[in-house]
Write a protein that holds these residues in place. Structure first.
Motif, PDB file in Angstrom:
ATOM      1  N   SER A  93      11.709   4.219   7.478  1.00  0.00           N
ATOM      2  CA  SER A  93      10.454   3.154   7.631  1.00  0.00           C
ATOM      3  C   SER A  93      10.055   3.404   8.888  1.00  0.00           C
ATOM      4  O   SER A  93       9.246   2.324   9.200  1.00  0.00           O
ATOM      5  N   GLY A  94      10.062   4.601   9.593  1.00  0.00           N
ATOM      6  CA  GLY A  94       9.219   4.715  10.849  1.00  0.00           C
ATOM      7  C   GLY A  94      10.176   3.599  11.879  1.00  0.00           C
ATOM      8  O   GLY A  94      11.444   3.550  11.784  1.00  0.00           O
ATOM      9  N   CYS A  95       9.647   3.116  12.939  1.00  0.00           N
ATOM     10  CA  CYS A  95      10.301   2.580  14.041  1.00  0.00           C
ATOM     11  C   CYS A  95      10.602   1.104  13.486  1.00  0.00           C
ATOM     12  O   CYS A  95       9.764   0.445  12.893  1.00  0.00           O
ATOM     13  N   GLN A 129       9.660  -4.511  14.096  1.00  0.00           N
ATOM     14  CA  GLN A 129       8.017  -3.688  13.629  1.00  0.00           C
ATOM     15  C   GLN A 129       8.099  -3.715  12.177  1.00  0.00           C
ATOM     16  O   GLN A 129       6.806  -3.877  11.368  1.00  0.00           O
ATOM     17  N   ILE A 130       9.127  -3.472  11.300  1.00  0.00           N
ATOM     18  CA  ILE A 130       8.855  -3.428   9.984  1.00  0.00           C
ATOM     19  C   ILE A 130       8.922  -4.649   9.391  1.00  0.00           C
ATOM     20  O   ILE A 130       9.461  -5.784   9.821  1.00  0.00           O
ATOM     21  N   GLN A 131       8.074  -4.744   8.061  1.00  0.00           N
ATOM     22  CA  GLN A 131       8.227  -6.091   7.477  1.00  0.00           C
ATOM     23  C   GLN A 131       9.506  -5.987   6.308  1.00  0.00           C
ATOM     24  O   GLN A 131       9.720  -5.127   5.851  1.00  0.00           O
ATOM     25  N   ILE A 132      10.383  -7.306   6.419  1.00  0.00           N
ATOM     26  CA  ILE A 132      11.240  -7.355   5.223  1.00  0.00           C
ATOM     27  C   ILE A 132      10.817  -8.327   4.290  1.00  0.00           C
ATOM     28  O   ILE A 132      10.439  -9.588   4.541  1.00  0.00           O
ATOM     29  N   TRP A 133      10.585  -7.613   2.957  1.00  0.00           N
ATOM     30  CA  TRP A 133      10.526  -8.674   2.055  1.00  0.00           C
ATOM     31  C   TRP A 133      11.695  -9.149   0.976  1.00  0.00           C
ATOM     32  O   TRP A 133      12.429  -8.290   0.842  1.00  0.00           O
ATOM     33  N   SER A 166       1.037  -1.052  -0.101  1.00  0.00           N
ATOM     34  CA  SER A 166       0.067  -0.071   0.072  1.00  0.00           C
ATOM     35  C   SER A 166       0.808   1.123   0.058  1.00  0.00           C
ATOM     36  O   SER A 166       1.525   1.483  -1.137  1.00  0.00           O
ATOM     37  N   GLY A 167       0.934   1.966   1.295  1.00  0.00           N
ATOM     38  CA  GLY A 167       1.814   3.259   1.001  1.00  0.00           C
ATOM     39  C   GLY A 167       3.088   2.893   1.068  1.00  0.00           C
ATOM     40  O   GLY A 167       4.158   3.829   0.777  1.00  0.00           O
ATOM     41  N   GLY A 168       3.927   1.664   1.451  1.00  0.00           N
ATOM     42  CA  GLY A 168       5.177   1.430   1.394  1.00  0.00           C
ATOM     43  C   GLY A 168       5.874   1.900   2.523  1.00  0.00           C
ATOM     44  O   GLY A 168       7.265   2.048   2.707  1.00  0.00           O
ATOM     45  N   SER A 169       5.255   2.376   3.659  1.00  0.00           N
ATOM     46  CA  SER A 169       5.948   3.112   4.882  1.00  0.00           C
ATOM     47  C   SER A 169       6.209   2.128   5.917  1.00  0.00           C
ATOM     48  O   SER A 169       6.921   2.506   6.885  1.00  0.00           O
ATOM     49  N   ASN A 170       6.071   1.049   5.670  1.00  0.00           N
ATOM     50  CA  ASN A 170       6.598  -0.261   6.888  1.00  0.00           C
ATOM     51  C   ASN A 170       6.978  -1.468   6.320  1.00  0.00           C
ATOM     52  O   ASN A 170       7.206  -2.259   6.675  1.00  0.00           O
ATOM     53  N   VAL A 171       7.669  -1.052   5.060  1.00  0.00           N
ATOM     54  CA  VAL A 171       8.406  -2.191   4.346  1.00  0.00           C
ATOM     55  C   VAL A 171       9.819  -2.113   3.991  1.00  0.00           C
ATOM     56  O   VAL A 171       9.908  -0.931   3.227  1.00  0.00           O
TER      57      VAL A 171
END
Ligand SMILES: Cc1cc2nc3c(=O)[nH]c(=O)nc-3n(C[C@H](O)[C@H](O)[C@H](O)COP(=O)(O)OP(=O)(O)OC[C@H]3O[C@@H](n4cnc5c(N)ncnc54)[C@H](O)[C@@H]3O)c2cc1C
Length: 293
Positions: free
Chosen positions: A216-218, A289-293, A59-64
């Motif tokens: 990517s935030g926290c 907390q972030i997602q790693i792809w 989606s926004g890509g702010s947590n990946v």
């Protein structure tokens, strides 16, 4: 190679992902789709299921964080107007998954509704925020949800009611493949007062977080509500620590910023160093907390 010939208009092969994520790092997706309707989205999901093609929703890509090698999957980018409607009825707002949180807060404020202001400054969309129960110390998005519409693992559209939903620290049980939209119960509020609250929150956030940088935030979850990961990282003396072009922010130690020339691998190595140091010094195993792809 899979064939998405019949989806030619919405699927591209070898598509760079870095421009679509806040870190601006990482390699391409084997395939990337931008469905323009619910039918197109369902068609893609059915194809993935029948041919056992892995897929991911972006989606926004702010947590990946995307690895440098890229993503061997179909990445479905939810961004089209079909997933971006906002409708207000009395004190309830229904928002599509692709609606940016900032747009949701300002549109509801204009309609004389408040309650979402604490999400000010959190980039990302309704779908991404619900998946990870975005929020801060003042609250999290899950507490306002009445119901959510999702696509389940059998590619059926389903509605999940509040009683059936549970939200925890940066987590939710909305684990179906796709969140399509959600309804939020808000309170009547003076639009100007809402905007003033948003401004105050934004000023504080801007002072404490490195907004001008790629991040990517926290990176890590807090080990407990009264123990912040940022404080542990700071006390471990890691503010300013660097690997290549990745650096622990000197403004907020739970943020890693990516300078020009950084790679996703730099960020991953820095994450490992932080985890090791915090474990050795304090005995806490920091969880991502972030997602790693
Ligand atoms: C500068 C900065 C500050 C931030 N501050 C905060 C903060 O204060 N609090 C906070 O909680 N977060 C914060 N974040 C993290 C981030 O903004 C939130 O996690 C946000 O909710 C992610 O939304 P997104 O749309 O960008 O999701 P994405 O990054 O695109 O995706 C995140 C995850 O959700 C899944 N997903 C996304 N959309 C859907 C969907 N429609 N259906 C199913 N799964 C989906 C993805 O597959 C992925 O696993 C910050 C990030 C940045 C860059």
């Amino acid at each position: 190679m899979h064939s998405f010939d019949d989806f030619r208009a919405i699927v591209k092969a070898d598509e760079p992902l870095a421009p679509h994520v806040w870190f601006r790092l990482g390699g391409p997706a084997s395939y990337m789709a931008r469905p323009g309707t619910l039918e197109e989205l369902l068609g893609l999901l059915r194809r993935c299921r029948s041919e056992e093609i892995p897929f991911k929703i972006l989606s926004g890509g702010s947590n990946v964080l995307i690895r440098d090698e890229g993503v061997k999957a179909l990445v479905i980018h939810l961004e089209s107007p079909a997933f971006s409607d906002v409708a207000v009825r009395d004190n309830v707002v229904e928002a599509g998954a692709a609606v940016p949180l900032t747009a949701l807060i300002s549109q509801t404020a204009r309609a004389g509704l408040g309650g979402l202001e604490f999400l000010t400054g959190i980039p990302g969309t309704v779908g991404g925020a619900l998946r990870g129960n975005a929020g801060d110390r003042q609250g999290a998005i899950g507490q306002l949800v009445l119901r959510a519409t999702v696509i389940d693992a059998s590619d059926e559209v389903q509605v999940r009611e509040r009683d059936d939903l549970s939200f925890a620290d940066r987590a939710s049980n909305l684990d179906e493949p796709v969140i399509l939209s959600a309804e939020f119960e808000l309170e009547k509020a003076d639009p100007e007062a809402v905007v003033r609250r948003m401004r105050r929150i934004w000023i504080v956030k801007k002072e404490n977080q490195p907004y001008g940088h790629q991040s990517s935030g926290c990176i890590f979850k807090n080990p407990s509500p009264d123990l912040s990961a940022g404080m542990l990282i700071e006390q471990a003396g890691l503010k300013g620590a660097k690997v290549g072009g990745a650096e622990v922010s000197d403004r907020h130690a739970n943020f890693i910023v990516a300078h020009p020339g950084a790679s996703a691998n730099d960020v991953l190595q820095l994450i490992d160093q932080i985890r090791q140091r915090v474990w050795q010094q304090f005995g806490y195993e920091l969880e991502l907390q972030i997602q790693i792809w």
